[in-house]
Design a protein around this motif. Sequence first.
Motif, short mmCIF file in Angstrom:
data_model
loop_
_atom_site.label_atom_id
_atom_site.label_comp_id
_atom_site.label_asym_id
_atom_site.label_seq_id
_atom_site.Cartn_x
_atom_site.Cartn_y
_atom_site.Cartn_z
N TYR A 37 0.82 -1.21 0.00
CA TYR A 37 0.00 0.00 0.00
C TYR A 37 0.86 1.27 0.00
O TYR A 37 0.45 2.29 -0.55
CB TYR A 37 -0.99 -0.02 1.17
N SER A 118 -8.43 -3.55 -2.84
CA SER A 118 -8.91 -4.09 -1.57
C SER A 118 -7.89 -5.03 -0.94
O SER A 118 -7.06 -5.65 -1.63
CB SER A 118 -10.21 -4.87 -1.80
N LEU A 119 -7.95 -5.15 0.39
CA LEU A 119 -7.21 -6.20 1.09
C LEU A 119 -7.90 -7.52 0.79
O LEU A 119 -9.08 -7.70 1.13
CB LEU A 119 -7.21 -5.94 2.60
N SER A 148 -0.82 -8.97 11.58
CA SER A 148 -1.36 -8.37 10.36
C SER A 148 -2.86 -8.62 10.26
O SER A 148 -3.42 -9.47 10.96
CB SER A 148 -0.66 -8.95 9.14
N ALA A 192 -2.90 -11.54 3.21
CA ALA A 192 -3.92 -10.58 2.75
C ALA A 192 -3.22 -9.36 2.17
O ALA A 192 -2.29 -8.82 2.77
CB ALA A 192 -4.83 -10.17 3.90
N GLY A 193 -3.65 -8.96 1.03
CA GLY A 193 -3.10 -7.78 0.38
C GLY A 193 -3.82 -7.59 -0.93
O GLY A 193 -4.72 -8.35 -1.28
N SER A 194 -3.42 -6.59 -1.67
CA SER A 194 -4.02 -6.38 -2.98
C SER A 194 -3.61 -7.53 -3.88
O SER A 194 -2.56 -8.13 -3.70
CB SER A 194 -3.52 -5.06 -3.56
N SER A 245 -12.72 -9.99 1.04
CA SER A 245 -11.88 -8.80 0.98
C SER A 245 -12.34 -7.76 1.99
O SER A 245 -13.47 -7.81 2.50
CB SER A 245 -11.91 -8.20 -0.43
#
Length: 316
Positions: A37, A118-119, A148, A192-194, A245
Amino acid sequence: MINAKFVSAALALGLIAGAASAETRVTYKSAKTGSSYYQMGVELAEAMKAGTDGEISVTVEESQGSVQNVMEVRARGGDYVFTTPPALVGLAQGGKAMFEGKGDPKFDEIRALFPIPSLTMHFVMSADSGATSLADLEGKTILLGKGSFGATEGEKYLGLFGLTDSVEIADAELSNAVAALKNGQIDGFVTAGSFPAPNVVEVAASMPVTVISMSDAEVEETGRTKLVIPAGTYAGQGSDIVTTSLPVAAFTTTAMDDDTAYALTKTYWEQKAKMADASPWWAGVTPELMANITGAYHPGALRYYNEAGMTVTASE
């Protein structure tokens, strides 16, 4: 002796030149340095500079997280843009959860500009594990990481689906996940991440893996937003992946003038395709994500959306 008319003319020219070269400065607060991010913030700053011919200059600031980003609204002015899940804005405005006892009238002035990637939850399993569903995690060793959103959410899902006592949690940091999966020390990891997530791209390119797809009923039980990762996003991924998400968006406050909010929003959407060419996670942002922003939009942003014929979820 200096001619007074010459001085006046010179001053006037100086003022004109100064006005012509004036730029709008914006501070963009996103996430920790080194995170995806934060990198998005850098890319967005470059896109704003390119898309406005330098008229908007964005400085990216490191952040310790979305809660801090919202809290700083209290002390910031009209040049402040920040990222956070829309749900946190609602909690701040209602003085709930982590904002209990910390309410501030300025929270009511927060306004949305545009959605960002989005995550996205990924349950990544080695093909050798044979796991293709959440139920198949039983008896497996999983790396969740610590501290996290992905770790907290992953632990929550294990509890929701009755897997807490049947899954062994590896005691390691998420940064070790790819190496541990390659070495057979774990059966899978949660991140979790884009999307596409860099660590998932890396491991999928080097060994057969399965990113678990959830049923609609499972997604609904989590209480999160459904998201579909298109087939072909990762090496060996032959079909769409249904997962969950946490929507994220860029916000400012009513202290920002309408023209700046308009320019930021317009430039963002006009530059998004070029950003996606360089970093595929921007391709995951579509106008449909705007439905996840339940609060009010900035009037300047609304001006652009009305011009572009894009549907918004608020009229303010």
